[in-house]
Design a protein around this motif. Sequence first.
Motif, PDB file in Angstrom:
ATOM      1  N   LEU A  50      65.225  22.669  74.039  1.00  0.00           N
ATOM      2  CA  LEU A  50      64.322  22.429  75.281  1.00  0.00           C
ATOM      3  C   LEU A  50      64.117  23.913  75.880  1.00  0.00           C
ATOM      4  CD1 LEU A  50      66.394  19.610  77.156  1.00  0.00           C
ATOM      5  CD2 LEU A  50      64.320  19.551  76.305  1.00  0.00           C
ATOM      6  N   GLY A  51      65.091  24.889  75.830  1.00  0.00           N
ATOM      7  CA  GLY A  51      64.701  26.290  76.173  1.00  0.00           C
ATOM      8  C   GLY A  51      63.842  26.770  75.290  1.00  0.00           C
ATOM      9  N   GLY A  52      63.794  26.490  73.932  1.00  0.00           N
ATOM     10  CA  GLY A  52      62.831  27.013  72.870  1.00  0.00           C
ATOM     11  C   GLY A  52      61.518  26.592  73.141  1.00  0.00           C
ATOM     12  N   ILE A  53      61.240  25.672  74.011  1.00  0.00           N
ATOM     13  CA  ILE A  53      59.738  25.062  74.321  1.00  0.00           C
ATOM     14  C   ILE A  53      59.470  26.134  75.074  1.00  0.00           C
ATOM     15  CG2 ILE A  53      58.530  23.488  75.569  1.00  0.00           C
ATOM     16  CD1 ILE A  53      60.512  21.170  74.621  1.00  0.00           C
ATOM     17  N   SER A  54      60.020  26.605  76.032  1.00  0.00           N
ATOM     18  CA  SER A  54      59.256  27.698  77.051  1.00  0.00           C
ATOM     19  C   SER A  54      59.230  28.848  76.195  1.00  0.00           C
ATOM     20  CB  SER A  54      60.416  27.972  78.092  1.00  0.00           C
ATOM     21  OG  SER A  54      60.928  27.086  78.885  1.00  0.00           O
ATOM     22  N   LEU A  55      60.109  29.180  75.174  1.00  0.00           N
ATOM     23  CA  LEU A  55      59.720  30.454  74.222  1.00  0.00           C
ATOM     24  C   LEU A  55      58.508  30.187  73.546  1.00  0.00           C
ATOM     25  CD1 LEU A  55      61.398  32.947  73.512  1.00  0.00           C
ATOM     26  CD2 LEU A  55      62.372  31.847  71.744  1.00  0.00           C
ATOM     27  N   LEU A  56      58.282  28.860  73.007  1.00  0.00           N
ATOM     28  CA  LEU A  56      56.964  28.572  72.227  1.00  0.00           C
ATOM     29  C   LEU A  56      55.751  28.879  73.267  1.00  0.00           C
ATOM     30  CD1 LEU A  56      55.661  27.429  69.943  1.00  0.00           C
ATOM     31  CD2 LEU A  56      55.981  25.246  70.859  1.00  0.00           C
ATOM     32  N   VAL A  57      55.929  28.546  74.521  1.00  0.00           N
ATOM     33  CA  VAL A  57      54.605  28.616  75.520  1.00  0.00           C
ATOM     34  C   VAL A  57      54.499  30.111  75.597  1.00  0.00           C
ATOM     35  CG1 VAL A  57      53.967  28.307  77.868  1.00  0.00           C
ATOM     36  CG2 VAL A  57      55.267  26.509  76.653  1.00  0.00           C
ATOM     37  N   GLY A  58      55.547  30.909  75.821  1.00  0.00           N
ATOM     38  CA  GLY A  58      55.489  32.408  75.587  1.00  0.00           C
ATOM     39  C   GLY A  58      54.753  32.876  74.732  1.00  0.00           C
ATOM     40  N   ALA A  59      55.081  32.210  73.385  1.00  0.00           N
ATOM     41  CA  ALA A  59      54.285  32.807  72.231  1.00  0.00           C
ATOM     42  C   ALA A  59      52.909  32.676  72.087  1.00  0.00           C
ATOM     43  CB  ALA A  59      55.033  32.006  70.986  1.00  0.00           C
ATOM     44  N   VAL A  60      52.521  31.524  72.725  1.00  0.00           N
ATOM     45  CA  VAL A  60      50.938  31.165  72.915  1.00  0.00           C
ATOM     46  C   VAL A  60      50.330  32.083  73.543  1.00  0.00           C
ATOM     47  CG1 VAL A  60      49.067  29.426  73.525  1.00  0.00           C
ATOM     48  CG2 VAL A  60      51.430  28.729  72.246  1.00  0.00           C
ATOM     49  N   GLY A  61      50.898  32.621  74.742  1.00  0.00           N
ATOM     50  CA  GLY A  61      50.784  33.591  75.834  1.00  0.00           C
ATOM     51  C   GLY A  61      50.416  34.986  74.945  1.00  0.00           C
ATOM     52  N   MET A  62      51.289  35.166  74.066  1.00  0.00           N
ATOM     53  CA  MET A  62      51.337  36.420  73.138  1.00  0.00           C
ATOM     54  C   MET A  62      50.193  36.520  72.608  1.00  0.00           C
ATOM     55  SD  MET A  62      54.828  38.107  72.394  1.00  0.00           S
ATOM     56  CE  MET A  62      53.810  39.467  71.627  1.00  0.00           C
ATOM     57  N   VAL A  63      49.925  35.573  71.671  1.00  0.00           N
ATOM     58  CA  VAL A  63      48.629  35.200  70.616  1.00  0.00           C
ATOM     59  C   VAL A  63      47.486  35.544  71.662  1.00  0.00           C
ATOM     60  CG1 VAL A  63      47.661  34.070  69.159  1.00  0.00           C
ATOM     61  CG2 VAL A  63      49.855  33.756  69.236  1.00  0.00           C
ATOM     62  N   THR A  64      47.189  34.778  72.676  1.00  0.00           N
ATOM     63  CA  THR A  64      45.974  34.865  73.684  1.00  0.00           C
ATOM     64  C   THR A  64      45.932  36.207  73.778  1.00  0.00           C
ATOM     65  OG1 THR A  64      46.522  32.710  74.339  1.00  0.00           O
ATOM     66  CG2 THR A  64      44.884  34.315  75.480  1.00  0.00           C
ATOM     67  N   LEU A  65      46.822  36.949  74.310  1.00  0.00           N
ATOM     68  CA  LEU A  65      46.609  38.524  74.669  1.00  0.00           C
ATOM     69  C   LEU A  65      46.529  39.495  73.636  1.00  0.00           C
ATOM     70  CD1 LEU A  65      47.245  40.757  76.640  1.00  0.00           C
ATOM     71  CD2 LEU A  65      49.641  40.852  75.908  1.00  0.00           C
ATOM     72  N   MET A  66      46.975  39.206  72.283  1.00  0.00           N
ATOM     73  CA  MET A  66      46.612  39.962  71.382  1.00  0.00           C
ATOM     74  C   MET A  66      45.257  39.940  70.825  1.00  0.00           C
ATOM     75  SD  MET A  66      49.247  41.843  70.860  1.00  0.00           S
ATOM     76  CE  MET A  66      48.607  43.001  69.595  1.00  0.00           C
ATOM     77  N   HIS A  67      44.619  38.747  71.046  1.00  0.00           N
ATOM     78  CA  HIS A  67      43.326  38.574  70.637  1.00  0.00           C
ATOM     79  C   HIS A  67      42.449  39.255  71.621  1.00  0.00           C
ATOM     80  CE1 HIS A  67      43.015  36.058  67.041  1.00  0.00           C
ATOM     81  NE2 HIS A  67      44.045  35.236  67.430  1.00  0.00           N
ATOM     82  N   ILE A  68      42.612  39.099  72.797  1.00  0.00           N
ATOM     83  CA  ILE A  68      41.837  39.770  73.846  1.00  0.00           C
ATOM     84  C   ILE A  68      42.001  41.389  73.785  1.00  0.00           C
ATOM     85  CG2 ILE A  68      41.685  40.254  76.417  1.00  0.00           C
ATOM     86  CD1 ILE A  68      42.796  37.347  76.685  1.00  0.00           C
ATOM     87  N   SER A  69      43.123  41.757  73.287  1.00  0.00           N
ATOM     88  CA  SER A  69      43.344  43.313  73.292  1.00  0.00           C
ATOM     89  C   SER A  69      42.461  43.675  71.970  1.00  0.00           C
ATOM     90  CB  SER A  69      44.759  43.514  72.728  1.00  0.00           C
ATOM     91  OG  SER A  69      45.034  45.008  72.496  1.00  0.00           O
ATOM     92  N   VAL A  70      42.343  43.036  70.802  1.00  0.00           N
ATOM     93  CA  VAL A  70      41.459  43.543  69.761  1.00  0.00           C
ATOM     94  C   VAL A  70      40.226  43.472  70.412  1.00  0.00           C
ATOM     95  CG1 VAL A  70      40.514  42.918  67.592  1.00  0.00           C
ATOM     96  CG2 VAL A  70      43.080  42.605  68.087  1.00  0.00           C
ATOM     97  N   ALA A  71      39.606  42.272  71.148  1.00  0.00           N
ATOM     98  CA  ALA A  71      38.162  42.239  71.453  1.00  0.00           C
ATOM     99  C   ALA A  71      37.827  43.389  72.374  1.00  0.00           C
ATOM    100  CB  ALA A  71      38.020  40.768  72.108  1.00  0.00           C
ATOM    101  N   GLU A  72      38.730  43.977  73.255  1.00  0.00           N
ATOM    102  CA  GLU A  72      38.497  45.047  74.113  1.00  0.00           C
ATOM    103  C   GLU A  72      38.528  46.442  73.601  1.00  0.00           C
ATOM    104  OE1 GLU A  72      41.146  44.604  77.378  1.00  0.00           O
ATOM    105  OE2 GLU A  72      40.102  42.888  78.272  1.00  0.00           O
ATOM    106  N   ARG A  73      39.148  46.361  72.478  1.00  0.00           N
ATOM    107  CA  ARG A  73      39.441  47.901  71.840  1.00  0.00           C
ATOM    108  C   ARG A  73      38.548  47.892  70.730  1.00  0.00           C
ATOM    109  NH1 ARG A  73      45.834  47.408  72.138  1.00  0.00           N
ATOM    110  NH2 ARG A  73      45.773  49.518  70.940  1.00  0.00           N
ATOM    111  N   VAL A  74      37.613  47.367  70.495  1.00  0.00           N
ATOM    112  CA  VAL A  74      36.716  47.329  68.947  1.00  0.00           C
ATOM    113  C   VAL A  74      36.361  48.841  69.003  1.00  0.00           C
ATOM    114  CG1 VAL A  74      34.642  46.862  67.827  1.00  0.00           C
ATOM    115  CG2 VAL A  74      35.816  45.049  69.097  1.00  0.00           C
ATOM    116  N   ALA A  75      36.101  49.607  69.978  1.00  0.00           N
ATOM    117  CA  ALA A  75      35.289  51.077  69.766  1.00  0.00           C
ATOM    118  C   ALA A  75      36.771  52.031  69.468  1.00  0.00           C
ATOM    119  CB  ALA A  75      34.873  51.504  71.219  1.00  0.00           C
TER     120      ALA A  75
END
Length: 399
Positions: free
Chosen positions: A279-304
């Motif tokens: 059950l606690g691991g479900i919260s960890l999975l939600v956090g992982a989804v947030g991290m994937v989103t952050l890293m994709h945004i980071s790549v898009a913002e730092r193309v230059a």
Amino acid sequence: MNSADTIRFALRALSAHWLRTLLSASGIAIGIAAVVLLTSIGQGIQRFVLLEFTQFGTNILNITPGKIKTHGGSVGAIGSARILTIDDALALKHSRYTQYVNATAMGNAEIRAAGRSRRVTVYGQGPDFDKAFNMHITIGQFLPADDQRNPRAFAVLGAKAHSELFGEANPLGAILQVGGSRFRVIGVMASKGQVLGFDLDDTVFIPTMRALEVFNREGLMEIQVVYPPDAPLQAVIDDVRRILVERHGREDFTITPQQQMLSTLSTVLNVLTFAVAALGGISLLVGAVGMVTLMHISVAERVAEIGLLNALGATRGRIRMLFLMESTVLSTLGGLAGLAIGTALASLLEFLISDLPVSIPWNFVLAALGASMVIGLAAGVVPAMQAARLNPVEALRTE
């Protein structure tokens, strides 16, 4: 760039957008904290329950009337099964593996003494009960070794029953009425508290045969056989079975070793602990989804920035490493924060609620921390590959 430069680059990239980094790390931290807190409570309850069971010892056989596990035969034979009797308990004393044998009967009755009355649990026990189950006396003595077929009408009070009926007065020699029978008080048990929901202090102990008379019963509820800790369990079971089969003519009783009960209970509690960890691991999975989103945004913002790194000679492998390091550092920081928060909450819960057993299972905690690092690494793989595949010329044009 060496490894230290890579870590510094990742930290600067994360601190440049500190609010977004904080929110993303919070997802991992909450997941780790949930795993730590839930598994701490689950592990604590497991230890508490097992301690409750084992405080009376583990080298015990419980014998109950009726055969639970059958191997064929007529259904009508169930109704003709023999009850367990005092004579059965006395016969088991002749087993070469027996240390103590105790015959048990139990019921609820109103007790009266010194002008007061109270409804309590009345236990019919043999004279070896206190030694078999590590019980202690504070005043007087436990039930004497009378002929168990015709024992004297003596009673031993639980600590709470004593205080409710007699207060601070010495009850030895007083007459106690249990149901319609009269008993003389000869002892008071030391306080034992509650064991698995049963209050052993709000009780009265009387001889087993007398309890059968009070509750108008013919047979015992259970016989307990205590054997030496170094005795082979199967040999003890076989000898007890042989004696009772000789008396009954067939095996119409059930022998349950305390060790078997503990093993089953431990398995169930382990499954429950794993379930709350999941059950606690479900919260960890939600956090992982947030991290994937952050890293994709980071790549898009730092193309230059990626194009500039390419122009300065950074290889695709180095760029992949930079983004993987960034996601790993982010998840590790979040995991360490969650570990600190979860441990603090578990300790605070143990301090505020003393009756709630809390025990931090470090194997689950370290596994969750390792999982957070793996999640960070996995979350950065696709964005890192995306950043490494960018055309340096096209990337520089976005400046």
